[in-house]
Every structure is written in C-alpha cells, then in structure tokens.
Design a protein around this motif. Structure first.
Motif, PDB file in Angstrom:
ATOM      1  N   PHE A   1       0.834  -1.206   0.000  1.00 20.40           N
ATOM      2  CA  PHE A   1       0.000   0.000   0.000  1.00 20.40           C
ATOM      3  C   PHE A   1       0.873   1.262   0.000  1.00 20.40           C
ATOM      4  CE2 PHE A   1      -4.115  -1.824   2.095  1.00 20.40           C
ATOM      5  CZ  PHE A   1      -4.332  -2.583   0.957  1.00 20.40           C
ATOM      6  N   MET A   2       2.024   1.186   0.716  1.00 21.08           N
ATOM      7  CA  MET A   2       2.900   2.351   0.795  1.00 21.08           C
ATOM      8  C   MET A   2       3.461   2.699  -0.580  1.00 21.08           C
ATOM      9  SD  MET A   2       4.011   4.660   2.815  1.00 21.08           S
ATOM     10  CE  MET A   2       5.361   5.665   3.455  1.00 21.08           C
ATOM     11  N   ILE A   3       3.681   1.711  -1.422  1.00 19.03           N
ATOM     12  CA  ILE A   3       4.157   1.974  -2.782  1.00 19.03           C
ATOM     13  C   ILE A   3       3.192   2.922  -3.488  1.00 19.03           C
ATOM     14  CG2 ILE A   3       4.594   0.953  -5.047  1.00 19.03           C
ATOM     15  CD1 ILE A   3       5.371  -1.650  -3.538  1.00 19.03           C
ATOM     16  N   PHE A   4       1.903   2.611  -3.423  1.00 17.34           N
ATOM     17  CA  PHE A   4       0.909   3.421  -4.114  1.00 17.34           C
ATOM     18  C   PHE A   4       0.661   4.743  -3.389  1.00 17.34           C
ATOM     19  CE2 PHE A   4       0.173  -0.837  -5.683  1.00 17.34           C
ATOM     20  CZ  PHE A   4       0.042  -0.612  -7.045  1.00 17.34           C
ATOM     21  N   ALA A   5       0.779   4.733  -2.062  1.00 16.52           N
ATOM     22  CA  ALA A   5       0.646   5.987  -1.319  1.00 16.52           C
ATOM     23  C   ALA A   5       1.740   6.964  -1.735  1.00 16.52           C
ATOM     24  CB  ALA A   5       0.718   5.717   0.184  1.00 16.52           C
ATOM     25  N   LEU A   6       2.971   6.471  -1.866  1.00 20.03           N
ATOM     26  CA  LEU A   6       4.087   7.330  -2.272  1.00 20.03           C
ATOM     27  C   LEU A   6       3.955   7.768  -3.730  1.00 20.03           C
ATOM     28  CD1 LEU A   6       7.076   5.507  -0.522  1.00 20.03           C
ATOM     29  CD2 LEU A   6       6.061   7.709   0.105  1.00 20.03           C
TER      30      LEU A   6
ATOM     31  N   PRO B   1      -2.555  12.698  -3.421  1.00 20.92           N
ATOM     32  CA  PRO B   1      -2.629  11.729  -2.324  1.00 20.92           C
ATOM     33  C   PRO B   1      -4.058  11.303  -2.006  1.00 20.92           C
ATOM     34  CG  PRO B   1      -2.228  13.930  -1.466  1.00 20.92           C
ATOM     35  CD  PRO B   1      -2.104  14.026  -2.952  1.00 20.92           C
ATOM     36  N   SER B   2      -4.195  10.066  -1.548  1.00 24.36           N
ATOM     37  CA  SER B   2      -5.498   9.525  -1.150  1.00 24.36           C
ATOM     38  C   SER B   2      -5.583   9.506   0.374  1.00 24.36           C
ATOM     39  CB  SER B   2      -5.670   8.109  -1.706  1.00 24.36           C
ATOM     40  OG  SER B   2      -6.740   7.449  -1.078  1.00 24.36           O
ATOM     41  N   ASP B   3      -6.541  10.215   0.930  1.00 27.51           N
ATOM     42  CA  ASP B   3      -6.680  10.274   2.391  1.00 27.51           C
ATOM     43  C   ASP B   3      -6.914   8.896   3.001  1.00 27.51           C
ATOM     44  OD1 ASP B   3      -6.323  12.972   2.296  1.00 27.51           O
ATOM     45  OD2 ASP B   3      -8.415  13.505   2.651  1.00 27.51           O
ATOM     46  N   THR B   4      -7.815   8.134   2.412  1.00 27.65           N
ATOM     47  CA  THR B   4      -8.151   6.817   2.972  1.00 27.65           C
ATOM     48  C   THR B   4      -6.971   5.863   2.866  1.00 27.65           C
ATOM     49  OG1 THR B   4     -10.482   7.132   2.379  1.00 27.65           O
ATOM     50  CG2 THR B   4      -9.763   4.884   2.874  1.00 27.65           C
ATOM     51  N   LEU B   5      -6.318   5.850   1.705  1.00 28.62           N
ATOM     52  CA  LEU B   5      -5.151   4.986   1.531  1.00 28.62           C
ATOM     53  C   LEU B   5      -4.045   5.370   2.511  1.00 28.62           C
ATOM     54  CD1 LEU B   5      -3.592   2.779   0.012  1.00 28.62           C
ATOM     55  CD2 LEU B   5      -2.889   4.543  -1.635  1.00 28.62           C
ATOM     56  N   ASN B   6      -3.807   6.651   2.677  1.00 27.87           N
ATOM     57  CA  ASN B   6      -2.758   7.098   3.601  1.00 27.87           C
ATOM     58  C   ASN B   6      -3.073   6.717   5.038  1.00 27.87           C
ATOM     59  OD1 ASN B   6      -1.162   8.240   1.593  1.00 27.87           O
ATOM     60  ND2 ASN B   6      -2.161  10.237   1.734  1.00 27.87           N
ATOM     61  N   ALA B   7      -4.331   6.843   5.430  1.00 24.55           N
ATOM     62  CA  ALA B   7      -4.718   6.505   6.805  1.00 24.55           C
ATOM     63  C   ALA B   7      -4.545   5.010   7.067  1.00 24.55           C
ATOM     64  CB  ALA B   7      -6.162   6.931   7.062  1.00 24.55           C
ATOM     65  N   ILE B   8      -5.041   4.182   6.160  1.00 26.83           N
ATOM     66  CA  ILE B   8      -4.914   2.729   6.323  1.00 26.83           C
ATOM     67  C   ILE B   8      -3.444   2.312   6.321  1.00 26.83           C
ATOM     68  CG2 ILE B   8      -5.328   0.500   5.198  1.00 26.83           C
ATOM     69  CD1 ILE B   8      -8.015   1.603   4.251  1.00 26.83           C
TER      70      ILE B   8
END
Length: 232
Positions: free
Chosen positions: A61-66, A74-81
């Motif tokens: 998930f961090m790959i896609f968050a970065l 940036p995606s708020d939900t992805l970053n939070a999870i």
C-alpha cells in the motif's frame, strides 16, 4: 518537544529523491514479504489471501501511497490505512519475534530473525512519515480505516478453514499454529491464541496514535510546505 521530529518528516517527505528511495525499499520489502508468506498463501483459499500477508500488504500500500504523493494526488483513505498498518504491524512483529524468542532467535534462525526485527522496527517508524497527509483526513476516511482493521483482525482470528482436516486461520503465525496443533503442543497454542489481544489492542492504539499525532503535526507544520517542495 516534537519539532525535531516534524522537521525530519518534512525533510524526508519534501525530498523527491528520498521518496523514490523509500518507494524502491517498499517494493523490495513487498516482494520479500510475498516470498515469506508464499507457503501460507498456497495453503489458504484464494478468497482469504488479502488477510494473510499482513506486513507486506502495508508496504505494498505504501508503494501506491508514495506514488500518489509524488503525483501530488494523495489519497486520504489509503494514507490513513497505510500509516496505521505500517506502524501497527511493525510494532506487532518486533514484539512477537521477542515473545517467541526461543523459536526465532535460536542459532538456526537468529540471523534471519535479527534482520526481520530490524526491518519491521523501521517499518513501524515509516508509518509516521505519512503524518503530513493525515492532517486533513475526513472522518469518513478514519471510519473506513477503523472498519478495515476490525474486519481483517476478525478474519485473522475468528474465521477458520480446513487444511488436511486441521482448522487453520489467516493470522501471521498460522503455520506455527498448524505445527503446534498437529504435534499437540498445548502451551504454544495458548501463546499464539493470546496474540489475538495484542493484535486488536495494537490496532486500536495506533489508530488513535495516528489521529493524535496528525493533529499535533497540523498545529506546527502545514502540509502545503511539503506539497510545494514535491512539486518542485
């Protein structure tokens, strides 16, 4: 008191080259994690695969968050999870490796386990790098995050499937649990069962910690500064 930490996070998250380095590290970690969990994945029904590789799931998930951060989308939900998952399972793994030290740190496994302990300790810290992108997360994204961990933790410890006539689960120590069940090692089974409380407890703790830390960060270091650095 926390200003040095905020400055470090600002420096890392505002440096495109460092973000690319972290991106590559998480790709490598995800690949190794998939290899590490491969045997368990092959024993688990495909529809439960998402619940099996806990640590590599969040490095993935961090790959896609970065990537989204680098694209300034940036995606708020992805970053939070991702932030909660990285820190929660980073802490979980360091505790579990020490808790089962007689298994993981015996002479045959000590070198690998030392590497795993160090990498997961760093993984736990990595979650806090996303703090600049948690400052404006809406309640709905935090609600989705809470539901996400509640569902996956529940599946890990309360959903069973059969393998060779033995009930198995999807938590990270399922293969060790299978061994303990087939060899009737009651003490080991009890210790593994007790980790359920650790898992749910850490999920709640790091969920709250990320919200509190994000608010503290927001009061001292606006995200706009980071975004401008990344654009440039």
């Amino acid at each position: 008191m926390l200003k040095p930490l905020w400055k470090l996070i600002d420096w890392i998250m505002g440096n495109r080259k460092l973000l690319v380095v972290f991106l590559l590290i998480n790709i490598a970690g995800s690949i190794f994690g998939l290899y590490y969990y491969w045997e368990q994945l092959m024993l688990t029904p495909w529809y439960l695969w998402l619940a099996v590789p806990d640590c590599p799931l969040y490095t993935f998930f961090m790959i896609f968050a970065l990537l989204l951060i680098l694209l300034t989308k940036p995606s708020d939900t992805l970053n939070a999870i991702t932030a909660v998952g990285l820190s929660m399972y980073g802490a979980w793994t360091t505790i579990v490796l020490l808790y089962f030290g007689e298994i993981y740190f015996n002479p045959a496994n000590a070198l690998m386990s030392a590497g795993l302990w160090t990498s997961h300790f760093c993984m736990g810290l990595e979650g806090f790098l996303l703090l600049p992108y948690l400052t404006r997360v809406k309640p709905i994204s935090w609600a989705v995050t809470a539901i996400w961990f509640t569902v996956l933790d529940t599946v890990d410890y309360f959903y069973h499937f059969a393998y060779n006539g033995v009930a198995m689960r999807t938590h990270p120590l399922a293969l060790l649990e299978y061994y303990a069940t087939t060899h009737h090692v009651a003490v080991l089974l009890q210790n593994i069962d007790s980790l359920m409380y650790l898992t749910f407890g850490l999920s709640i703790i790091f969920f709250i910690v990320m919200i509190v830390m994000a608010r503290a960060y927001a009061n001292s270091s606006p995200k706009k500064v980071i975004e401008e650095k990344i654009r440039n």
